[in-house]
Motif scaffolding. Sequence first.
Motif, PDB file in Angstrom:
ATOM      1  N   LEU A 180       0.826  -1.200   0.000  1.00  0.00           N
ATOM      2  CA  LEU A 180       0.000   0.000   0.000  1.00  0.00           C
ATOM      3  C   LEU A 180       0.868   1.261   0.000  1.00  0.00           C
ATOM      4  O   LEU A 180       0.582   2.240  -0.700  1.00  0.00           O
ATOM      5  N   ILE A 181       1.956   1.229   0.778  1.00  0.00           N
ATOM      6  CA  ILE A 181       2.890   2.366   0.818  1.00  0.00           C
ATOM      7  C   ILE A 181       3.481   2.610  -0.564  1.00  0.00           C
ATOM      8  O   ILE A 181       3.482   3.745  -1.073  1.00  0.00           O
ATOM      9  N   LEU A 182       3.985   1.548  -1.180  1.00  0.00           N
ATOM     10  CA  LEU A 182       4.610   1.684  -2.501  1.00  0.00           C
ATOM     11  C   LEU A 182       3.586   2.121  -3.549  1.00  0.00           C
ATOM     12  O   LEU A 182       3.890   2.960  -4.414  1.00  0.00           O
ATOM     13  N   ALA A 183       2.361   1.565  -3.481  1.00  0.00           N
ATOM     14  CA  ALA A 183       1.318   1.948  -4.443  1.00  0.00           C
ATOM     15  C   ALA A 183       0.938   3.418  -4.290  1.00  0.00           C
ATOM     16  O   ALA A 183       0.743   4.134  -5.288  1.00  0.00           O
ATOM     17  N   GLY A 184       0.842   3.884  -3.053  1.00  0.00           N
ATOM     18  CA  GLY A 184       0.507   5.289  -2.823  1.00  0.00           C
ATOM     19  C   GLY A 184       1.575   6.227  -3.345  1.00  0.00           C
ATOM     20  O   GLY A 184       1.272   7.281  -3.939  1.00  0.00           O
ATOM     21  N   LEU A 185       2.840   5.866  -3.148  1.00  0.00           N
ATOM     22  CA  LEU A 185       3.940   6.697  -3.641  1.00  0.00           C
ATOM     23  C   LEU A 185       3.971   6.720  -5.164  1.00  0.00           C
ATOM     24  O   LEU A 185       4.211   7.762  -5.790  1.00  0.00           O
ATOM     25  N   VAL A 186       3.715   5.563  -5.778  1.00  0.00           N
ATOM     26  CA  VAL A 186       3.680   5.499  -7.243  1.00  0.00           C
ATOM     27  C   VAL A 186       2.538   6.344  -7.788  1.00  0.00           C
ATOM     28  O   VAL A 186       2.685   7.049  -8.804  1.00  0.00           O
ATOM     29  N   ALA A 187       1.385   6.307  -7.113  1.00  0.00           N
ATOM     30  CA  ALA A 187       0.218   7.074  -7.572  1.00  0.00           C
ATOM     31  C   ALA A 187       0.507   8.569  -7.611  1.00  0.00           C
ATOM     32  O   ALA A 187       0.258   9.234  -8.628  1.00  0.00           O
ATOM     33  N   THR A 192       2.512  13.805 -10.399  1.00  0.00           N
ATOM     34  CA  THR A 192       3.458  14.930 -10.379  1.00  0.00           C
ATOM     35  C   THR A 192       4.296  14.995 -11.646  1.00  0.00           C
ATOM     36  O   THR A 192       4.784  16.060 -12.018  1.00  0.00           O
ATOM     37  N   THR A 193       4.500  13.831 -12.284  1.00  0.00           N
ATOM     38  CA  THR A 193       5.305  13.807 -13.506  1.00  0.00           C
ATOM     39  C   THR A 193       4.460  13.939 -14.768  1.00  0.00           C
ATOM     40  O   THR A 193       5.002  13.945 -15.873  1.00  0.00           O
ATOM     41  N   HIS A 194       3.131  14.032 -14.604  1.00  0.00           N
ATOM     42  CA  HIS A 194       2.251  14.205 -15.765  1.00  0.00           C
ATOM     43  C   HIS A 194       2.436  15.613 -16.329  1.00  0.00           C
ATOM     44  O   HIS A 194       2.554  16.577 -15.562  1.00  0.00           O
ATOM     45  N   PRO A 195       2.478  15.760 -17.666  1.00  0.00           N
ATOM     46  CA  PRO A 195       2.683  17.092 -18.268  1.00  0.00           C
ATOM     47  C   PRO A 195       1.709  18.156 -17.777  1.00  0.00           C
ATOM     48  O   PRO A 195       2.054  19.335 -17.679  1.00  0.00           O
ATOM     49  N   GLN A 196       0.500  17.748 -17.410  1.00  0.00           N
ATOM     50  CA  GLN A 196      -0.505  18.704 -16.939  1.00  0.00           C
ATOM     51  C   GLN A 196      -0.092  19.381 -15.645  1.00  0.00           C
ATOM     52  O   GLN A 196      -0.499  20.512 -15.351  1.00  0.00           O
ATOM     53  N   HIS A 197       0.740  18.715 -14.845  1.00  0.00           N
ATOM     54  CA  HIS A 197       1.126  19.239 -13.531  1.00  0.00           C
ATOM     55  C   HIS A 197       2.595  19.652 -13.462  1.00  0.00           C
ATOM     56  O   HIS A 197       3.144  19.797 -12.373  1.00  0.00           O
ATOM     57  N   GLU A 198       3.226  19.800 -14.616  1.00  0.00           N
ATOM     58  CA  GLU A 198       4.638  20.176 -14.620  1.00  0.00           C
ATOM     59  C   GLU A 198       4.846  21.552 -13.988  1.00  0.00           C
ATOM     60  O   GLU A 198       4.033  22.458 -14.174  1.00  0.00           O
ATOM     61  N   GLN A 199       5.923  21.699 -13.242  1.00  0.00           N
ATOM     62  CA  GLN A 199       6.303  23.001 -12.709  1.00  0.00           C
ATOM     63  C   GLN A 199       7.824  23.033 -12.558  1.00  0.00           C
ATOM     64  O   GLN A 199       8.487  22.005 -12.595  1.00  0.00           O
ATOM     65  N   VAL A 266      12.108   8.927  -4.672  1.00  0.00           N
ATOM     66  CA  VAL A 266      10.696   9.318  -4.810  1.00  0.00           C
ATOM     67  C   VAL A 266      10.287  10.282  -3.704  1.00  0.00           C
ATOM     68  O   VAL A 266       9.676  11.331  -3.962  1.00  0.00           O
ATOM     69  N   LEU A 267      10.611   9.957  -2.455  1.00  0.00           N
ATOM     70  CA  LEU A 267      10.202  10.810  -1.332  1.00  0.00           C
ATOM     71  C   LEU A 267      10.862  12.181  -1.392  1.00  0.00           C
ATOM     72  O   LEU A 267      10.218  13.205  -1.130  1.00  0.00           O
ATOM     73  N   ALA A 293      -7.189   8.576  -5.864  1.00  0.00           N
ATOM     74  CA  ALA A 293      -5.742   8.551  -5.662  1.00  0.00           C
ATOM     75  C   ALA A 293      -5.359   9.226  -4.348  1.00  0.00           C
ATOM     76  O   ALA A 293      -4.403   8.799  -3.683  1.00  0.00           O
ATOM     77  N   TYR A 294      -6.100  10.271  -3.969  1.00  0.00           N
ATOM     78  CA  TYR A 294      -5.825  10.953  -2.701  1.00  0.00           C
ATOM     79  C   TYR A 294      -6.105  10.022  -1.530  1.00  0.00           C
ATOM     80  O   TYR A 294      -5.333   9.948  -0.568  1.00  0.00           O
ATOM     81  N   GLY A 295      -7.207   9.262  -1.624  1.00  0.00           N
ATOM     82  CA  GLY A 295      -7.509   8.291  -0.583  1.00  0.00           C
ATOM     83  C   GLY A 295      -6.440   7.215  -0.472  1.00  0.00           C
ATOM     84  O   GLY A 295      -6.045   6.811   0.620  1.00  0.00           O
ATOM     85  N   LEU A 296      -5.937   6.767  -1.629  1.00  0.00           N
ATOM     86  CA  LEU A 296      -4.868   5.768  -1.644  1.00  0.00           C
ATOM     87  C   LEU A 296      -3.600   6.323  -1.015  1.00  0.00           C
ATOM     88  O   LEU A 296      -2.923   5.634  -0.243  1.00  0.00           O
ATOM     89  N   PHE A 297      -3.293   7.587  -1.321  1.00  0.00           N
ATOM     90  CA  PHE A 297      -2.080   8.200  -0.781  1.00  0.00           C
ATOM     91  C   PHE A 297      -2.160   8.343   0.739  1.00  0.00           C
ATOM     92  O   PHE A 297      -1.202   8.041   1.451  1.00  0.00           O
TER      93      PHE A 297
END
Length: 443
Positions: A180-187, A192-199, A266-267, A293-297
């Motif tokens: 669950l920890i690893l899945a949440g971090l991957v989510a 964050t790496t999606h082009p829509q959220h680039e900064q 990742v962290l 995804a927020y619930g998973l995180f």
Amino acid sequence: MQVEFTIIAYFLFIIGIGVYSAFRIKQPGDYYVAGKKAGMWQVSGSLLATILGGSAVLGTIELSQKIGWAALWFLFSAALGLFILVPISKYVRRFGHFTLPELLGRFYGKKAEIIASIIIPLAWLGIVAAQIIAAAKILSGLNTIGYQQAALISGVVFIVYTLLGGQLSILKTDALQSLLILAGLVAILMFTTHPQHEQNIEVLQLNHLFNDSFGWIDLLILLITYSVTFIVGPDIYSRVFCAKDERTASRSVILVASILVPVSFVLTYLGVYSKASGEGIVAFAEHLLPAWAYGLFLAALLSAVMSSADTTLLTSSMIMSELITGDLEKKQALRLTRFLIVGLGILSIVIALFVTSIIQSLLLALTFFSGAFVVPTLAGLLRLRVNKKRVVIAILSGGLIALAGKILFLAGYEKSGNLLIIVSYFINSLILFYPLNRNLETV
């Protein structure tokens, strides 16, 4: 509101596992070390979940928001400690049974076991408190309850879950919590790496591993106060004691050490990224992620906290119970352990209500422990020649000098504090090894 229901359901599920496991405990060994029957995946999952507690996950993110990419060293040093533990783990499994103080008692006698049994649970209160602090920050980040209420709720859940099922319930849930920890971090990494959220964020370069806030001396202090606790640590050894054999123990340690390296990247990335948004990680994730995804995180963060808190709380209670009863195989020892889980858990909640820095709570406890116990424990495991009569003096001197150094550091006297922490190891070693009366004995 959906997220709050998810968290409540998660807490109830964890407590349910504890209730189920409670009915399967037939003897004290089941409660303390799961009957010493755990396979590689169970030990690896439990060890990873224990290490990736709130102090590691939220602590690394919190640290990277302050010092940038240099925060990579936090979990890098943990992985290094585990790699060093690999060849030593077979001796831990061979010589140990339930606890680290018991191991020291075998090497140095009853006095060493008693002093370790008093000091380690007191120091480990800070570790349990760090997990409660982390959980409280997660829950209070939802803006439905305040920090103090969140600390109380989190602490009670930790206590009840650990009280019921002991090591059997911990091993059952830790593998699931690791996934669950690893899945949440991957989510959250995917979003964050999606082009829509680039900064624009600071791209990692080698010269970013050290900066004005974190230099070579800080790395040295981190290695001798944090990394070494993965070579010699009650919670780490408690996983090794559960392994069914020495090979299982060593392979599990290698696997977890290897996983920690990418997790550190990742962290730290999440901390650097969220700093650029000007928000804490929970609020940042809420704005970035869709509801599922927020619930998973959040479930992943709480899993990290739960898995570390239960192991640490159980280990501390076992050590004190063994000190009082003299033998964990006795039936009264099991009852006393459960009573101590409640008592130590309440003390940890009190600490969490007044100390809100995860890293500060964690490093205060670990600094004292490392200065006191790393040298004597390694000397015993490696069968080095020492002056057994001085081991208690070595433990107390090393621990108190290291703690004084950390207090000076937090008070603003950084150079003096760091110097004292380094000196604590030399003093500990000098007392333990220097043959003033040429009366060295093999441990």
